[in-house]
Design a protein around this motif. Structure first.
Motif, PDB file in Angstrom:
ATOM      1  N   ALA A   8       0.899  -1.392   0.042  1.00  0.00           N
ATOM      2  CA  ALA A   8      -0.007   0.009  -0.100  1.00  0.00           C
ATOM      3  C   ALA A   8       1.030   1.277  -0.017  1.00  0.00           C
ATOM      4  O   ALA A   8       0.713   2.265  -0.550  1.00  0.00           O
ATOM      5  CB  ALA A   8      -0.798   0.056   1.190  1.00  0.00           C
ATOM      6  N   ALA A  49      -4.452   1.216  -3.499  1.00  0.00           N
ATOM      7  CA  ALA A  49      -3.724   2.499  -2.737  1.00  0.00           C
ATOM      8  C   ALA A  49      -3.744   3.572  -3.845  1.00  0.00           C
ATOM      9  O   ALA A  49      -3.847   4.686  -3.429  1.00  0.00           O
ATOM     10  CB  ALA A  49      -2.309   2.233  -2.172  1.00  0.00           C
ATOM     11  N   ASP A  79      -6.204   3.539   0.801  1.00  0.00           N
ATOM     12  CA  ASP A  79      -5.306   3.621   2.299  1.00  0.00           C
ATOM     13  C   ASP A  79      -5.643   5.012   2.880  1.00  0.00           C
ATOM     14  O   ASP A  79      -5.196   4.889   3.781  1.00  0.00           O
ATOM     15  CB  ASP A  79      -3.923   3.466   1.577  1.00  0.00           C
ATOM     16  N   MET A 112      -9.251   0.692   3.785  1.00  0.00           N
ATOM     17  CA  MET A 112      -7.975   0.181   4.215  1.00  0.00           C
ATOM     18  C   MET A 112      -8.236  -1.310   4.776  1.00  0.00           C
ATOM     19  O   MET A 112      -7.542  -2.344   4.302  1.00  0.00           O
ATOM     20  CB  MET A 112      -7.291   1.094   4.906  1.00  0.00           C
TER      21      MET A 112
END
Length: 201
Positions: A66, A126, A131, A137
């Motif tokens: 990420a 991401a 994220d 997330m």
């Protein structure tokens, strides 16, 4: 939450963004990422009532995916696996006597393949902003964990036979620990984004 590609991950926000300096930064990030993966794999914490201690290896894989993005994350994980192929003791259950390609082709092989798939996926998510939100997330971590478990369990089944308790060996003992790591990542990465935004604001 906007899910279209933003082309910006945490690694893009710091240091040079073009030219030789950017390549040097990326090289440093790869080296640091490989070191983090090796150290995290050896961290084992008991979590009651699970009979299996939590290792931080999968947490490191998914957060690097990420934070670095798909391409840089992939280079980092492949570098980590290459060091493992060369016989260095960098995996959770490896040792100076049990390492290298023969170890990687054992019961852990499918999970290591899953590391690659999960890194690519977390990097792609991401880049779409997943994220930056705790909820997204957490979902990304769930997807990443599934991408580690599926090839891992398939590998175990083919290696040892489907008459064996594959789920009891390779899934259920790890669920509590993975849930905790999921929550940790769901807090940390969005918090970093918030801190970066506040600092720039």
């Amino acid at each position: 939450m906007q899910l279209t590609a933003s082309h910006s991950v945490l690694a893009d926000l710091f240091g040079p963004r073009e030219g030789a300096a950017r390549l040097a930064k990326q090289a440093v990030l790869v080296v640091l990422g490989i070191a983090l993966l090796a150290v995290a794999a050896k961290i084992k914490l008991p979590v009651w009532p699970s009979p299996v201690p939590v290792t931080m290896g999968t947490f490191a894989v998914l957060t690097i995916g990420a934070a670095y993005g798909a391409r840089l994350g992939l280079v980092t994980v492949l570098g980590y696996l290459l060091i493992g192929v060369l016989g260095y003791d960098v995996f959770a259950s490896s040792s100076s006597e049990q390492a290298g390609l023969s170890y990687m082709m054992g019961g852990t092989g499918g999970y290591l393949l899953g590391y690659v798939l999960a890194t690519l996926t977390l990097g792609a998510l991401a880049a779409r902003g997943w994220d930056r939100s705790m909820l997204w997330m957490a979902l990304a971590m769930m997807i990443g964990n599934a991408l580690i478990y599926v090839p891992g369990l398939l590998w175990l089944g083919e290696l040892y036979g489907w008459d064996k308790p594959i789920l009891a060996w390779g899934l259920t003992p790890f669920l509590i620990g993975d849930g905790l790591k999921l929550l940790l990542a769901a807090v940390i990465l969005p918090l970093i984004w918030k801190l970066v935004g506040d600092a720039r604001g």
